[in-house]
Motif scaffolding. Structure first.
Motif, short mmCIF file in Angstrom:
data_model
loop_
_atom_site.label_atom_id
_atom_site.label_comp_id
_atom_site.label_asym_id
_atom_site.label_seq_id
_atom_site.Cartn_x
_atom_site.Cartn_y
_atom_site.Cartn_z
N UNK A 1 -0.43 2.51 5.66
CA UNK A 1 -0.15 1.62 4.54
C UNK A 1 1.32 1.19 4.68
N UNK A 2 1.56 -0.12 4.62
CA UNK A 2 2.92 -0.63 4.69
C UNK A 2 3.41 -0.99 3.29
N UNK A 3 4.70 -0.86 3.08
CA UNK A 3 5.27 -1.25 1.80
C UNK A 3 6.67 -1.82 2.02
N UNK B 1 6.43 0.40 -4.36
CA UNK B 1 6.90 -0.68 -3.51
C UNK B 1 5.66 -1.48 -3.13
N UNK B 2 5.67 -2.80 -3.29
CA UNK B 2 4.48 -3.58 -2.98
C UNK B 2 4.11 -3.51 -1.50
N UNK B 3 2.82 -3.62 -1.22
CA UNK B 3 2.33 -3.56 0.15
C UNK B 3 0.84 -3.27 0.15
N UNK B 4 0.35 -2.75 1.27
CA UNK B 4 -1.07 -2.44 1.37
C UNK B 4 -1.45 -1.93 2.74
N UNK B 5 -2.74 -1.78 2.95
CA UNK B 5 -3.28 -1.20 4.17
C UNK B 5 -3.10 -2.11 5.38
N UNK B 6 -2.86 -1.46 6.51
CA UNK B 6 -2.84 -2.14 7.80
C UNK B 6 -4.28 -2.22 8.29
N UNK B 7 -4.74 -3.44 8.56
CA UNK B 7 -6.11 -3.64 9.04
C UNK B 7 -6.20 -3.35 10.54
N UNK C 1 -6.35 -3.63 14.32
CA UNK C 1 -5.82 -4.63 15.24
C UNK C 1 -4.60 -5.39 14.73
N UNK C 2 -4.11 -5.02 13.56
CA UNK C 2 -2.98 -5.72 12.94
C UNK C 2 -1.71 -4.91 13.15
N UNK C 3 -0.61 -5.57 13.44
CA UNK C 3 0.67 -4.86 13.56
C UNK C 3 1.18 -4.53 12.15
N UNK C 4 2.11 -3.59 12.08
CA UNK C 4 2.71 -3.25 10.78
C UNK C 4 3.38 -4.47 10.15
N UNK C 5 4.13 -5.21 10.95
CA UNK C 5 4.84 -6.39 10.43
C UNK C 5 3.86 -7.46 9.94
N UNK C 6 2.77 -7.67 10.68
CA UNK C 6 1.78 -8.66 10.27
C UNK C 6 1.10 -8.23 8.97
N UNK C 7 0.81 -6.93 8.85
CA UNK C 7 0.20 -6.42 7.62
C UNK C 7 1.13 -6.61 6.44
N UNK C 8 2.41 -6.32 6.64
CA UNK C 8 3.39 -6.48 5.57
C UNK C 8 3.46 -7.95 5.14
N UNK C 9 3.52 -8.84 6.10
CA UNK C 9 3.57 -10.27 5.80
C UNK C 9 2.33 -10.70 5.01
N UNK C 10 1.16 -10.31 5.47
CA UNK C 10 -0.09 -10.68 4.80
C UNK C 10 -0.16 -10.12 3.39
N UNK C 11 0.14 -8.84 3.24
CA UNK C 11 0.05 -8.19 1.93
C UNK C 11 1.02 -8.80 0.92
N UNK C 12 2.25 -9.07 1.33
CA UNK C 12 3.23 -9.62 0.39
C UNK C 12 2.91 -11.06 0.02
#
Length: 138
Positions: A6-8, A34-40, A42-53
């Motif tokens: 989970x990224x935040x 801290x806002x964020x969510x799960x890393x899907x 095949x998704x990078x941490x940075x991409x997950x953070x971008x998508x979730x925010x």
């Protein structure tokens, strides 16, 4: 049950950072996080953070720094929480699914009820932004 990574985001602005209150009916309801969510898959941490925010808050951020991941187990689930210091670069902040958003200073953090997994992140963040300052001990 391990829910995965989970990224935040610790979104910084003018010496403060953003926290969001979890809504009633969700896991850890009414706690501040801290806002964020799960890393899907095949998704990078940075991409997950971008998508979730973008989904949660309507903003895009620039990452300043990745903090140390925290592995934590709650009674019903476990996770690896990965925090990033960030700043907003695009978009208008919207609370979305959260009950409320607040900009706070690090010294105010102890007045808010954070999930247990967030506490080591708050500790590391305090050291990063205020190195060398004496720490209060209870």
């Amino acid at each position: 049950m391990f829910i995965g990574d989970v990224v935040c985001a610790i979104i910084e602005r003018d010496g403060r950072f953003l926290i969001a209150r979890r809504p009633e009916g969700k896991h850890l309801a009414r706690k501040w996080e801290f806002p964020g969510g799960k890393v899907e898959a095949g998704e990078s941490e940075a991409a997950a953070l971008d998508r979730e925010l973008l989904e949660e808050l309507g903003v895009r951020v620039a990452i300043i720094e990745r903090l140390t991941p925290v592995e934590h187990s709650y009674p019903d689930r476990s996770l690896r929480l990965i925090a990033f210091r960030c700043r907003i670069v695009d978009g208008e902040l919207d609370a979305g699914e959260h009950e409320e958003l607040r900009w706070i200073e690090i010294d105010e953090a102890s007045s808010y009820d954070f999930p247990e997994a967030d506490l080591p992140i708050l500790g590391e963040y305090r050291q990063k932004i205020a190195p060398g300052e004496p720490r209060k001990t209870d």
